[in-house]
Design an enzyme around this catalytic site. Sequence first.
Site, PDB file in Angstrom:
ATOM      1  N   ASP A 133      36.146  -6.785 -13.709  1.00 24.41           N
ATOM      2  CA  ASP A 133      34.873  -6.930 -12.995  1.00 24.41           C
ATOM      3  C   ASP A 133      34.640  -5.677 -12.141  1.00 24.41           C
ATOM      4  O   ASP A 133      35.534  -5.257 -11.391  1.00 24.41           O
ATOM      5  CB  ASP A 133      34.983  -8.185 -12.101  1.00 24.41           C
ATOM      6  CG  ASP A 133      33.681  -8.563 -11.427  1.00 24.41           C
ATOM      7  OD1 ASP A 133      32.610  -8.283 -11.993  1.00 24.41           O
ATOM      8  OD2 ASP A 133      33.743  -9.163 -10.328  1.00 24.41           O
ATOM      9  N   GLU A 174      25.912  -2.352 -16.063  1.00 26.17           N
ATOM     10  CA  GLU A 174      24.930  -2.855 -15.082  1.00 26.17           C
ATOM     11  C   GLU A 174      23.830  -1.824 -14.883  1.00 26.17           C
ATOM     12  O   GLU A 174      24.086  -0.633 -14.753  1.00 26.17           O
ATOM     13  CB  GLU A 174      25.621  -3.147 -13.749  1.00 26.17           C
ATOM     14  CG  GLU A 174      24.654  -3.660 -12.679  1.00 26.17           C
ATOM     15  CD  GLU A 174      25.379  -4.247 -11.445  1.00 26.17           C
ATOM     16  OE1 GLU A 174      26.412  -4.910 -11.630  1.00 26.17           O
ATOM     17  OE2 GLU A 174      24.893  -4.007 -10.334  1.00 26.17           O
ATOM     18  N   ASP A 195      32.432 -15.745  -7.103  1.00 24.92           N
ATOM     19  CA  ASP A 195      33.593 -15.403  -6.287  1.00 24.92           C
ATOM     20  C   ASP A 195      33.487 -16.083  -4.913  1.00 24.92           C
ATOM     21  O   ASP A 195      34.372 -16.831  -4.495  1.00 24.92           O
ATOM     22  CB  ASP A 195      33.678 -13.876  -6.130  1.00 24.92           C
ATOM     23  CG  ASP A 195      34.996 -13.425  -5.532  1.00 24.92           C
ATOM     24  OD1 ASP A 195      35.805 -14.282  -5.136  1.00 24.92           O
ATOM     25  OD2 ASP A 195      35.242 -12.207  -5.440  1.00 24.92           O
ATOM     26  N   THR A 196      32.364 -15.853  -4.228  1.00 25.60           N
ATOM     27  CA  THR A 196      32.207 -16.351  -2.853  1.00 25.60           C
ATOM     28  C   THR A 196      32.442 -17.857  -2.719  1.00 25.60           C
ATOM     29  O   THR A 196      33.161 -18.296  -1.817  1.00 25.60           O
ATOM     30  CB  THR A 196      30.787 -15.977  -2.350  1.00 25.60           C
ATOM     31  OG1 THR A 196      30.724 -14.555  -2.275  1.00 25.60           O
ATOM     32  CG2 THR A 196      30.494 -16.571  -0.987  1.00 25.60           C
TER      33      THR A 196
HETATM   34  P1  13P Z   1      29.266 -13.939  -5.383  1.00 23.16           P
HETATM   35  O1  13P Z   1      29.651 -13.117  -4.194  1.00 23.16           O
HETATM   36  O2  13P Z   1      27.865 -14.458  -5.243  1.00 23.16           O
HETATM   37  O3  13P Z   1      30.221 -15.035  -5.681  1.00 23.16           O
HETATM   38  O4  13P Z   1      29.250 -12.960  -6.654  1.00 23.16           O
HETATM   39  C1  13P Z   1      30.456 -12.590  -7.291  1.00 23.16           C
HETATM   40  C2  13P Z   1      30.282 -11.481  -8.270  1.00 23.16           C
HETATM   41  O5  13P Z   1      29.206 -11.071  -8.649  1.00 23.16           O
HETATM   42  C3  13P Z   1      31.518 -10.879  -8.781  1.00 23.16           C
HETATM   43  O6  13P Z   1      31.263  -9.821  -9.648  1.00 23.16           O
HETATM   44  O1  G3H Z   2      31.828  -8.460  -6.912  1.00 21.69           O
HETATM   45  C1  G3H Z   2      32.920  -8.945  -6.868  1.00 21.69           C
HETATM   46  C2  G3H Z   2      33.571  -9.545  -5.713  1.00 21.69           C
HETATM   47  O2  G3H Z   2      32.881 -10.586  -5.112  1.00 21.69           O
HETATM   48  C3  G3H Z   2      34.118  -8.547  -4.745  1.00 21.69           C
HETATM   49  O3  G3H Z   2      35.431  -8.625  -5.022  1.00 21.69           O
HETATM   50  O4  G3H Z   2      36.612  -8.121  -2.877  1.00 21.69           O
HETATM   51  O5  G3H Z   2      37.777  -8.312  -5.086  1.00 21.69           O
HETATM   52  O6  G3H Z   2      36.336  -6.326  -4.622  1.00 21.69           O
HETATM   53  P1  G3H Z   2      36.595  -7.766  -4.348  1.00 21.69           P
HETATM   54 ZN    ZN Z   3      29.562  -8.666  -9.100  1.00 20.78          ZN
END
Ligand code: 13P
Ligand code: G3H
Ligand code: ZN
Length: 305
Positions: free
Chosen positions: A81, A133, A253-254
């Site tokens: 990612d 992207e 992720d969040t």
């Molecule tokens: P969020 O912070 O909204 O979860 O997005 C995560 C993301 O885009 C990781 O690549």
């Molecule tokens: O975009 C991706 C994540 O939300 C940020 O992740 O803190 O592992 O770089 P990271």
């Molecule tokens: Zn992202």
Amino acid sequence: MLVTNKDLMVSARKNGYAIGAFNVQNLESMSAIAEAAVEEKSPAIMQITPSVIKYAGLAYISKLVKTAAQIAPVPIAMHLDHGEDFETASKCINADFTSVMIDGSYLSFDDNVALTKRVVGLAHAKGVSVEAELGKLAGVEERSVAEKDAILTDPEAAVVFVEKTRVDTLAVAIGTSHGAYKFKTEAKLDIERLKAISEKMDIPLVLHGASSVPEELVEKANRYGAELSGAKGIPEEEIRKAISLGIAKINIDTDLRLAFTATIREALTNSPKNFDPRKILGPAKDAMKEVAKEKMRLFGSSGRA
Ligand code: 13P
Ligand code: G3H
Ligand code: ZN
């Protein structure tokens, strides 16, 4: 079994659902996603950022995810990612990642094309799929139309970008942003822009910054000592619309982080005599798993494995 993002996403776009792409950082987050996928009979993408590689070590984290994918009776992809350069993508391909994102969104259009093309050349030769992207994931509230046009993905430019790079999937900027503070006022995506993009191309599209930041998770975290007032994410209704318009991978992720740390706070507060890490991390992993399962149902990937 270990599969590529492309394998999962082409069929998702064709059939009107999306695959959850969940950020994993350690043993607990990896097992949370693996267990969720198995229980929901859902395909899943486990994704690893460069900062996780720095935190956990590429050998450890890649083998953890690869092992989960090999053991699980559902298809799982191992994805880089936000890879920021050719070297990172190349190291991940050598570590058996089945998919890499090369994020050249910080570059000019031409430099983004050149970098993406280079990664596509290497990846495709090894059967690895590539996400790129175009556009920037910055907050777009309170910006003028001209400012939004400069930040968000331009549909015409997206077509040229995909033709030139031969990328497999494209992350688009339509008003989402990373983290827990996405909007101050109205939480809304540029759905018309997404419609224009998806009408022009049939490759699967990716939505970053897609966490919903559920109120109950924020409240739970705050109840046990966090300070997260004003956090706001993407409404589930906007996510459903995005899926109906070609979004086939949704990055989360969040929401996972919120569930995990709120539950750690709860466990520490409620059991002050406990000092066994497993009794703190176990419930936190289960809370993360519940979030992942809810996402799989929302995205329509449950039962598709
Ligand atoms: P969020 O912070 O909204 O979860 O997005 C995560 C993301 O885009 C990781 O690549
Ligand atoms: O975009 C991706 C994540 O939300 C940020 O992740 O803190 O592992 O770089 P990271
Ligand atoms: Zn992202």
